[in-house]
Structure formats: structure tokens, C-alpha cells
Design a protein around this motif. Structure first.
Motif, PDB file in Angstrom:
ATOM      1  N   TRP A   1       0.837  -1.206   0.000  1.00 17.81           N
ATOM      2  CA  TRP A   1       0.000   0.000   0.000  1.00 17.81           C
ATOM      3  C   TRP A   1       0.873   1.258   0.000  1.00 17.81           C
ATOM      4  CZ3 TRP A   1      -4.505  -0.720  -1.717  1.00 17.81           C
ATOM      5  CH2 TRP A   1      -5.319  -1.781  -1.307  1.00 17.81           C
ATOM      6  N   SER A   2       2.006   1.176   0.716  1.00 22.00           N
ATOM      7  CA  SER A   2       2.908   2.333   0.778  1.00 22.00           C
ATOM      8  C   SER A   2       3.459   2.656  -0.607  1.00 22.00           C
ATOM      9  CB  SER A   2       4.049   2.051   1.750  1.00 22.00           C
ATOM     10  OG  SER A   2       4.923   3.153   1.834  1.00 22.00           O
ATOM     11  N   ILE A   3       3.862   1.622  -1.349  1.00 20.50           N
ATOM     12  CA  ILE A   3       4.362   1.825  -2.708  1.00 20.50           C
ATOM     13  C   ILE A   3       3.264   2.398  -3.602  1.00 20.50           C
ATOM     14  CG2 ILE A   3       5.195   0.614  -4.778  1.00 20.50           C
ATOM     15  CD1 ILE A   3       6.635  -1.331  -2.879  1.00 20.50           C
ATOM     16  N   LEU A   4       2.029   1.981  -3.341  1.00 21.85           N
ATOM     17  CA  LEU A   4       0.882   2.462  -4.121  1.00 21.85           C
ATOM     18  C   LEU A   4       0.379   3.817  -3.631  1.00 21.85           C
ATOM     19  CD1 LEU A   4      -1.064  -0.917  -4.461  1.00 21.85           C
ATOM     20  CD2 LEU A   4       0.367   0.207  -6.184  1.00 21.85           C
ATOM     21  N   ASN A   5       1.047   4.341  -2.579  1.00 20.26           N
ATOM     22  CA  ASN A   5       0.743   5.671  -2.044  1.00 20.26           C
ATOM     23  C   ASN A   5      -0.677   5.778  -1.481  1.00 20.26           C
ATOM     24  OD1 ASN A   5       1.689   8.264  -1.390  1.00 20.26           O
ATOM     25  ND2 ASN A   5       0.744   9.157  -3.222  1.00 20.26           N
ATOM     26  N   ASP A   6      -1.122   4.702  -0.835  1.00 21.99           N
ATOM     27  CA  ASP A   6      -2.443   4.714  -0.189  1.00 21.99           C
ATOM     28  C   ASP A   6      -2.217   4.655   1.318  1.00 21.99           C
ATOM     29  OD1 ASP A   6      -4.999   4.237   0.839  1.00 21.99           O
ATOM     30  OD2 ASP A   6      -5.600   3.091  -0.941  1.00 21.99           O
ATOM     31  N   ARG A   7      -2.053   5.837   1.926  1.00 18.83           N
ATOM     32  CA  ARG A   7      -1.688   5.896   3.343  1.00 18.83           C
ATOM     33  C   ARG A   7      -2.780   5.349   4.256  1.00 18.83           C
ATOM     34  NH1 ARG A   7       0.010  10.715   1.226  1.00 18.83           N
ATOM     35  NH2 ARG A   7      -1.787  11.826   2.084  1.00 18.83           N
ATOM     36  N   GLN A   8      -4.030   5.574   3.889  1.00 17.43           N
ATOM     37  CA  GLN A   8      -5.115   5.081   4.731  1.00 17.43           C
ATOM     38  C   GLN A   8      -5.068   3.565   4.838  1.00 17.43           C
ATOM     39  OE1 GLN A   8      -6.790   6.876   6.596  1.00 17.43           O
ATOM     40  NE2 GLN A   8      -6.805   8.922   5.727  1.00 17.43           N
TER      41      GLN A   8
END
Length: 326
Positions: A32-39
Motif C-alpha cells: 500500500w505504501s508503494i501504491l501511495n495509499d496511506r489510509q
């Protein structure tokens, strides 16, 4: 081998098969971090913690996600948990310090950065941030010392010498500020910012012609540099030396600054008012200074602008005070 950025379906399947495996949630959080989805990062790391995964790296990663999200208290709590768990790498102190700075707590930030620098004395980022933290605490000499150390470690670091110059300005040492911005220009002769800042500080020490030349150079390098136009306009309109003032040029520069910033900066508006006063067009001076007064909400600042308004209403231009003779 599946790239981490493309491995979400794999982790989805593994979590479906073993939903109580906290490590899988922690691993998917990296995706998720690589995909830039912090939530989703936070959600998966929260689940990992609930399932018993409480490693220092998890707290550091969740702290970073919270900090990026603007949830500073939770970020600080996570960085603190990582430190308490034995993770004392300089980076975690730096991360917590940067979060303290973002929250507005410069003292806590400088304390954390001091800990980081004990472990890594040549950490350039930590030195820069501690200098900023000291600057915000108005501990000018400590800030200057950190920026000096950083400049010595990396003489080509324009940010270090420019930050030291700005600190000298804040301390009231315009001469040293000019020297530092001159050094910044040597590092990057095409830095419009350095020319503008040197010009502003030259003005504070009475080097008015040189200041105008610096503002012109900044504008040459960056034709849409509104602040350089505004600084030039103010100096041309309000300089205490008669041979420097030029009301017509001041109006042109103030107009350009205002157009570039869509008349949203009060400094552009008041500079135009001062320029009109210099050419003895007091009707326009009053008109634009009234606009400046209306733009300001702080009562103390508004009071100062109202004094300028009275000056123009009495058909007198404004002159700033020359620096004292050495």
C-alpha cells in the motif's frame, strides 16, 4: 518473482487463507505504501498490531504514514514506541523531530535532533533541521553554528549557507547576511532567490544601489519573481536617499508584483501606495493604502498601516530609516 508493487493480489489471497497472521498485514502495508495509499497502510498496520505484531519497524512505518497524513500526535507516539522498544537508529529520532517541527514544537525537535547527531555527527539532514529548530526558537547563534558545520561538511550545499544568511538577517546582522548570500551566489550564479535575498540585506545596511542591482538580476533570472519586483518597488519608493528613489519605476515594479500575485499580497498593495505617494499622487496613494489596511486582520499590524494611511492623507510620502553609521 512478483514485484512488490504488483503483489497485492497475492497478499489478499494469503490473508484470506490465514486471516490471523499479522505479519501478512504488515507486509501488505508495504505494498500500500508503494501504491501511495496511506489510509490502507495505516489500516493494515493497525490490524497487524491487533494480531500481536509490535516490532519497532512497524511503529516506524505507521508513524511515517500518520505523519504524512498530518496526524502528528499519533506519529510521535509511534516513533516513541519504536524507541522504547529498543530501536535507536538516528533516523527514528530525525523522523520524530521533523514531526515535532511540523506540529510547531521546535524545542522537542532540537532535543531529538541532538540525540540523532550524537549517534551520527555528520548527518547533514539532521544538522539542517536542528538549525531550523534553533532558528524557530530564536537561538540564533546555535542555528548559525549548525549551518556553519553543515557548510563545512558540504561547501556546495547552497541551502546551508542560505539558511545561515537568513539567520544572520533575523539576528540583525545584515553585513554577515550579505556575505552568506554572496557565497550562495558563487555556488549557484543563477539563483534568483540568492540575489533577491542579498539585495534585501544590502538595503538593510545602506547599500541601496547594489540592492537595486541585485533585485534587477533576480528579475532577469526569473522574470516572474514577484517578491523581487515588490522589494525593488519599496526601495525605489521609500529610500531615504533622494538619488535612489524613482517613483515611476516604483509604480511599474509594484504593478508587476501585484499582477503576478493577483493582488493577494498586502506588501504589493502597500508598495504601490508608497510609489504613488513618491510621485505625489496622493489620491491613488490613499486609495491603495486603504486597500492594504482592509487586507490585514491583525490589529497591531493594521495599526501600522493606518499610520501610513494618515501620512498619505496628509500629503506626505514615506521614508524608511537609514541604518546607523558605524
Amino acid at each position: 518473482m512478483v514485484e512488490l508493487s504488483k503483489s497485492k493480489p497475492l497478499f489478499d489471497q494469503l490473508i484470506k487463507e490465514t486471516p490471523n497472521n499479522g505479519s501478512l498485514y504488515a507486509s501488505r502495508a508495504m505494498v500500500w505504501s508503494i501504491l501511495n495509499d496511506r489510509q490502507q497502510v495505516i489500516a493494515d498496520l493497525n490490524m497487524a498490531v491487533r494480531l500481536g505484531v509490535k516490532t519497532p519497524s512497524l511503529y516506524v512505518n505507521r508513524g511515517a504514514a500518520y505523519a504524512t497524513n498530518g496526524d502528528y500526535d499519533k506519529a510521535i507516539a509511534d516513533y516513541s514506541a519504536a524507541i522504547k522498544a529498543g530501536y535507536d537508529h538516528p533516523s527514528v529520532f530525525v523522523n520524530r523531530a521533523v514531526t515535532h517541527l511540523a506540529k510547531g514544537d521546535a524545542k522537542q525537535a532540537s532535543d531529538d535532533l541532538t540525540e540523532a547527531l550524537k549517534k551520527d555527527p555528520k548527518n547533514e539532514f539532521a544538522l539542517m533541521q536542528r538549525g531550523v529548530a534553533y532558528q524557530r526558537q530564536q537561538q540564533w547563534d546555535k542555528a548559525i553554528a549548525d549551518f556553519t558545520t553543515l557548510h563545512e561538511l558540504n561547501p556546495k550545499n547552497i541551502e546551508a549557507i542560505s539558511s545561515r544568511g537568513f539567520t544572520h538577517y533575523l539576528k540583525g546582522d545584515g553585513k554577515s547576511a550579505v556575505e552568506d548570500f554572496t557565497a550562495a551566489i558563487k555556488i549557484n550564479p543563477k539563483s534568483a532567490l540568492a540575489y533577491n535575498n542579498r539585495g534585501f540585506n544590502r538595503q538593510t545596511i545602506g547599500e541601496y544601489k547594489e540592492a537595486i542591482a541585485d533585485f534587477d538580476k533576480a528579475i532577469e533570472l526569473e522574470p516572474k519573481y514577484a517578491l523581487a519586483y515588490q522589494n525593488k518597488a519599496w526601495l525605489l519608493a521609500t529610500c531615504p536617499e533622494d538619488n535612489i528613489r524613482d517613483g515611476k519605476q516604483a509604480i511599474e515594479a509594484a504593478m508587476k508584483a501585484g499582477e503576478l500575485r493577483e493582488w493577494k499580497a498586502v506588501t504589493d498593495v502597500k508598495s504601490l501606495a508608497a510609489a504613488y505617494a513618491e510621485v505625489r499622487d496622493f489620491d491613488n496613494a490613499v486609495k491603495w493604502q486603504n486597500k492594504a489596511v482592509d487586507m490585514i486582520e491583525d490589529e497591531e499590524a493594521k495599526s501600522g498601516e493606518q499610520e501610513l494611511l494618515k501620512l498619505y492623507q496628509n500629503k506626505a510620502p514615506f521614508r524608511f530609516s537609514a541604518p546607523p553609521s558605524e
